[in-house]
Write a protein that holds these residues in place. Structure first.
Motif, PDB file in Angstrom:
ATOM      1  N   GLY A   5       0.836  -1.198   0.000  1.00 35.19           N
ATOM      2  CA  GLY A   5       0.000   0.000   0.000  1.00 35.19           C
ATOM      3  C   GLY A   5       0.870   1.246   0.000  1.00 35.19           C
ATOM      4  O   GLY A   5       1.926   1.278   0.644  1.00 35.19           O
ATOM      5  N   ILE A   6       0.457   2.252  -0.755  1.00 32.12           N
ATOM      6  CA  ILE A   6       1.218   3.505  -0.854  1.00 32.12           C
ATOM      7  C   ILE A   6       0.281   4.662  -0.585  1.00 32.12           C
ATOM      8  O   ILE A   6      -0.818   4.750  -1.154  1.00 32.12           O
ATOM      9  N   GLU A   7       0.701   5.568   0.324  1.00 30.55           N
ATOM     10  CA  GLU A   7      -0.131   6.730   0.674  1.00 30.55           C
ATOM     11  C   GLU A   7       0.727   7.994   0.580  1.00 30.55           C
ATOM     12  O   GLU A   7       1.753   8.103   1.263  1.00 30.55           O
ATOM     13  N   THR A   8       0.312   8.915  -0.291  1.00 26.35           N
ATOM     14  CA  THR A   8       1.045  10.193  -0.418  1.00 26.35           C
ATOM     15  C   THR A   8       0.064  11.346  -0.646  1.00 26.35           C
ATOM     16  O   THR A   8       0.379  12.271  -1.390  1.00 26.35           O
ATOM     17  N   SER A   9      -1.111  11.306  -0.011  1.00 24.29           N
ATOM     18  CA  SER A   9      -2.123  12.319  -0.373  1.00 24.29           C
ATOM     19  C   SER A   9      -1.858  13.698   0.211  1.00 24.29           C
ATOM     20  O   SER A   9      -2.311  14.702  -0.319  1.00 24.29           O
ATOM     21  N   CYS A  10      -1.108  13.745   1.327  1.00 22.39           N
ATOM     22  CA  CYS A  10      -0.894  15.059   1.967  1.00 22.39           C
ATOM     23  C   CYS A  10       0.549  15.172   2.451  1.00 22.39           C
ATOM     24  O   CYS A  10       1.454  15.265   1.628  1.00 22.39           O
ATOM     25  N   ASP A  11       0.787  15.140   3.753  1.00 16.65           N
ATOM     26  CA  ASP A  11       2.152  15.356   4.229  1.00 16.65           C
ATOM     27  C   ASP A  11       2.739  14.150   4.960  1.00 16.65           C
ATOM     28  O   ASP A  11       3.693  14.291   5.711  1.00 16.65           O
ATOM     29  N   GLU A  12       2.146  12.970   4.756  1.00 16.32           N
ATOM     30  CA  GLU A  12       2.751  11.737   5.251  1.00 16.32           C
ATOM     31  C   GLU A  12       3.081  10.860   4.055  1.00 16.32           C
ATOM     32  O   GLU A  12       2.201  10.583   3.234  1.00 16.32           O
ATOM     33  N   THR A  13       4.349  10.433   3.963  1.00 20.12           N
ATOM     34  CA  THR A  13       4.692   9.432   2.947  1.00 20.12           C
ATOM     35  C   THR A  13       4.659   8.100   3.680  1.00 20.12           C
ATOM     36  O   THR A  13       5.338   7.946   4.698  1.00 20.12           O
ATOM     37  N   SER A  14       3.874   7.166   3.183  1.00 16.58           N
ATOM     38  CA  SER A  14       3.738   5.924   3.944  1.00 16.58           C
ATOM     39  C   SER A  14       3.634   4.716   3.017  1.00 16.58           C
ATOM     40  O   SER A  14       3.043   4.794   1.942  1.00 16.58           O
ATOM     41  N   THR A  64       9.969  -6.773   6.203  1.00 13.76           N
ATOM     42  CA  THR A  64       9.056  -7.931   6.194  1.00 13.76           C
ATOM     43  C   THR A  64       9.685  -9.154   5.526  1.00 13.76           C
ATOM     44  O   THR A  64       9.059 -10.214   5.453  1.00 13.76           O
ATOM     45  N   SER A  65      10.926  -8.966   5.040  1.00 17.44           N
ATOM     46  CA  SER A  65      11.638 -10.037   4.305  1.00 17.44           C
ATOM     47  C   SER A  65      10.803 -10.554   3.139  1.00 17.44           C
ATOM     48  O   SER A  65      10.824 -11.750   2.821  1.00 17.44           O
ATOM     49  N   ILE A  66      10.049  -9.652   2.530  1.00 15.48           N
ATOM     50  CA  ILE A  66       9.270 -10.055   1.357  1.00 15.48           C
ATOM     51  C   ILE A  66       9.981  -9.554   0.106  1.00 15.48           C
ATOM     52  O   ILE A  66      10.313  -8.366   0.014  1.00 15.48           O
ATOM     53  N   ASP A  67      10.247 -10.465  -0.803  1.00 18.63           N
ATOM     54  CA  ASP A  67      10.864 -10.076  -2.065  1.00 18.63           C
ATOM     55  C   ASP A  67       9.796  -9.431  -2.938  1.00 18.63           C
ATOM     56  O   ASP A  67       8.650  -9.890  -2.953  1.00 18.63           O
ATOM     57  N   LYS A  68      10.170  -8.383  -3.659  1.00 15.62           N
ATOM     58  CA  LYS A  68       9.125  -7.690  -4.437  1.00 15.62           C
ATOM     59  C   LYS A  68       8.471  -8.600  -5.483  1.00 15.62           C
ATOM     60  O   LYS A  68       7.326  -8.389  -5.862  1.00 15.62           O
ATOM     61  N   LYS A  69       9.191  -9.647  -5.848  1.00 13.41           N
ATOM     62  CA  LYS A  69       8.608 -10.611  -6.808  1.00 13.41           C
ATOM     63  C   LYS A  69       7.429 -11.368  -6.194  1.00 13.41           C
ATOM     64  O   LYS A  69       6.631 -11.970  -6.903  1.00 13.41           O
ATOM     65  N   ASN A  70       7.355 -11.337  -4.858  1.00 16.32           N
ATOM     66  CA  ASN A  70       6.256 -12.054  -4.191  1.00 16.32           C
ATOM     67  C   ASN A  70       5.073 -11.144  -3.846  1.00 16.32           C
ATOM     68  O   ASN A  70       4.180 -11.558  -3.105  1.00 16.32           O
ATOM     69  N   LEU A  71       5.102  -9.904  -4.350  1.00 19.17           N
ATOM     70  CA  LEU A  71       3.932  -9.033  -4.159  1.00 19.17           C
ATOM     71  C   LEU A  71       2.856  -9.445  -5.164  1.00 19.17           C
ATOM     72  O   LEU A  71       3.162  -9.766  -6.311  1.00 19.17           O
ATOM     73  N   ASP A  72       1.599  -9.407  -4.711  1.00 23.51           N
ATOM     74  CA  ASP A  72       0.500  -9.826  -5.590  1.00 23.51           C
ATOM     75  C   ASP A  72      -0.333  -8.661  -6.101  1.00 23.51           C
ATOM     76  O   ASP A  72      -1.054  -8.793  -7.089  1.00 23.51           O
ATOM     77  N   LEU A  73      -0.292  -7.531  -5.376  1.00 27.59           N
ATOM     78  CA  LEU A  73      -1.175  -6.410  -5.725  1.00 27.59           C
ATOM     79  C   LEU A  73      -0.561  -5.105  -5.228  1.00 27.59           C
ATOM     80  O   LEU A  73       0.016  -5.067  -4.136  1.00 27.59           O
ATOM     81  N   VAL A  74      -0.676  -4.042  -6.026  1.00 28.47           N
ATOM     82  CA  VAL A  74      -0.228  -2.714  -5.598  1.00 28.47           C
ATOM     83  C   VAL A  74      -1.468  -1.861  -5.335  1.00 28.47           C
ATOM     84  O   VAL A  74      -2.344  -1.759  -6.197  1.00 28.47           O
ATOM     85  N   SER A  75      -1.538  -1.270  -4.142  1.00 31.24           N
ATOM     86  CA  SER A  75      -2.673  -0.375  -3.850  1.00 31.24           C
ATOM     87  C   SER A  75      -2.133   1.006  -3.532  1.00 31.24           C
ATOM     88  O   SER A  75      -1.037   1.146  -2.968  1.00 31.24           O
ATOM     89  N   VAL A  76      -2.916   2.011  -3.885  1.00 25.94           N
ATOM     90  CA  VAL A  76      -2.429   3.383  -3.714  1.00 25.94           C
ATOM     91  C   VAL A  76      -3.614   4.332  -3.573  1.00 25.94           C
ATOM     92  O   VAL A  76      -4.677   4.102  -4.152  1.00 25.94           O
ATOM     93  N   THR A  77      -3.417   5.409  -2.798  1.00 18.92           N
ATOM     94  CA  THR A  77      -4.437   6.449  -2.671  1.00 18.92           C
ATOM     95  C   THR A  77      -4.476   7.269  -3.961  1.00 18.92           C
ATOM     96  O   THR A  77      -3.429   7.738  -4.420  1.00 18.92           O
ATOM     97  N   TYR A  78      -5.687   7.440  -4.517  1.00 18.15           N
ATOM     98  CA  TYR A  78      -5.774   8.299  -5.725  1.00 18.15           C
ATOM     99  C   TYR A  78      -6.645   9.540  -5.479  1.00 18.15           C
ATOM    100  O   TYR A  78      -6.920  10.295  -6.399  1.00 18.15           O
TER     101      TYR A  78
END
Ligand code: KG4
Ligand code: ZN
Length: 334
Positions: A5-14, A64-78
């Motif tokens: 999950g990616i959040e950048t809508s205001c002043d927190e990058t998360s 999290t010791s998760i390799d990016k190849k093992n990600l299944d879905l990208v979510s983001v604030t729009y």
């Protein structure tokens, strides 16, 4: 299923990683630089997101010791949020989705705040009311089932969080003002000064907070002019009490109107300690049950985005890669 999950809508990058509905990590970088200006400067916010987003993604993967190849879905604030800030997160998310050949799921920030209450808490059952109370919003929604929203109350001017921020500025406190007023009020007398509990003529449910800030400004100026001893703690506590009492009053009214007694509190102001206390002491005896998110999920964070995506991914409605941010997105547009 591993969701980033990616959040950048205001002043927190998360950035967060949620595995099968469990939050594995939730890294948040708050842009302190804005406190120097008394509010968020959009251009600076975008640049700061750009500077930090890749590091935060790497941090999340390493922790999290998760390799990016093992990600299944990208979510983001729009949306909603600042256009330039949203663009940074959305474009990074699109890049990840294309590069890793996995789907993209864009999330409404407000819906994220609402779902934040359900992380590690399966007590909330439909229908419920959602008081969305952040820096830009003060609204009461009826949620009859997932994704079905009906608006009962809104602010006609400032949001409650905005009232905290503007009030704090008058008292010479730093931005964001909510946590500052909350802290200062702990040693203050809530009854020392009499601030109005603002009502709106046209609607018994709506909010109006802009007059409250003006009352504080005049009260502060009067006390100074008269040479009175000013205890900022008392001013802050009395001012905060007027905001909290107004929120509590509208909750009671909408509960009476709808007959729904379960309330989910969402957004930054949900972190307020006096609000949490009064929800328990005033509303609980009326059998009105308020659910507050865990503190780390009250203000902006990516865990709520990845978790909302987890809930929504069950229906498999992914986003098109040409989607653009919507700075004015509402909760009922998802
Ligand atoms: O949800 P949020 O992080 O960002 C928006 O989506 O707007 O909310 C930020 C707002 C700010 O106005 C901030 O002053 C307020 O939430 N806030 C608080 C507290 N912590 C944050 N207001 C009152 N008491 C707090 N403890
Ligand atoms: Zn927010």
């Amino acid at each position: 299923m591993n969701i980033i999950g990616i959040e950048t809508s205001c002043d927190e990058t998360s950035v967060s990683i949620v595995k099968d509905g469990f939050v594995l990590c939730n890294v948040i970088r708050t842009q302190k630089i804005h406190s120097k200006y008394g509010g968020v400067v959009p251009e600076i916010a975008s640049r700061q997101h750009e500077n930090h987003i890749i590091n935060l993604i790497n941090q999340a993967l390493i922790s999290t010791s998760i390799d990016k190849k093992n990600l299944d879905l990208v979510s983001v604030t729009y949306g909603p949020g600042l256009m330039g800030a949203l663009l940074v997160g959305l474009n990074v998310a699109k890049g990840l989705a294309i590069g890793l050949n996995i789907p993209l799921l864009c999330i409404n920030h407000l819906e994220g705040h609402m779902y934040a209450n359900m992380i590690d808490n399966d007590n909330i059952s439909y229908p419920f009311l959602c008081l969305l109370v952040s820096g830009g919003h003060t609204q009461i929604w009826e949620v009859s089932r997932p994704g079905i929203y009906k608006l009962h109350a809104k602010t006609i001017d400032d949001a409650a969080g905005e009232a905290f921020d503007k009030g704090a500025r008058i008292l010479g406190l730093k931005y964001p003002g909510g946590p500052e007023i909350d802290k200062l009020s702990k040693n203050g007398d809530v009854k020392k000064y009499n601030f109005p509990r603002p009502k709106v003529k046209q609607s018994k449910f709506d909010f109006s907070f802009s007059g409250l800030k003006t009352s504080l400004l005049y009260k502060y100026a009067d006390l100074k002019k008269n040479g009175d001893i000013i205890r900022d703690e008392d001013l802050a506590a009395s001012f905060q009490e007027a905001i909290i009492d107004t929120l509590i009053d509208r909750i009671i009214k909408v509960v009476k109107y709808t007959g729904i007694k379960t309330i989910s509190i969402a957004g930054g102001v949900a972190a307020n300690s006096r609000f949490r206390y009064k929800a328990e002491s005033v509303l609980r005896p009326k059998d009105i049950i308020c659910y507050f998110p865990k503190m780390e999920y009250c203000t902006d964070n990516a865990a709520m985005i990845a978790y909302t995506a987890y809930q929504k991914s069950k229906t498999n409605n992914y986003s098109a890669l040409d989607i653009i941010p919507n700075p004015n997105l509402s909760l009922d547009y998802v």
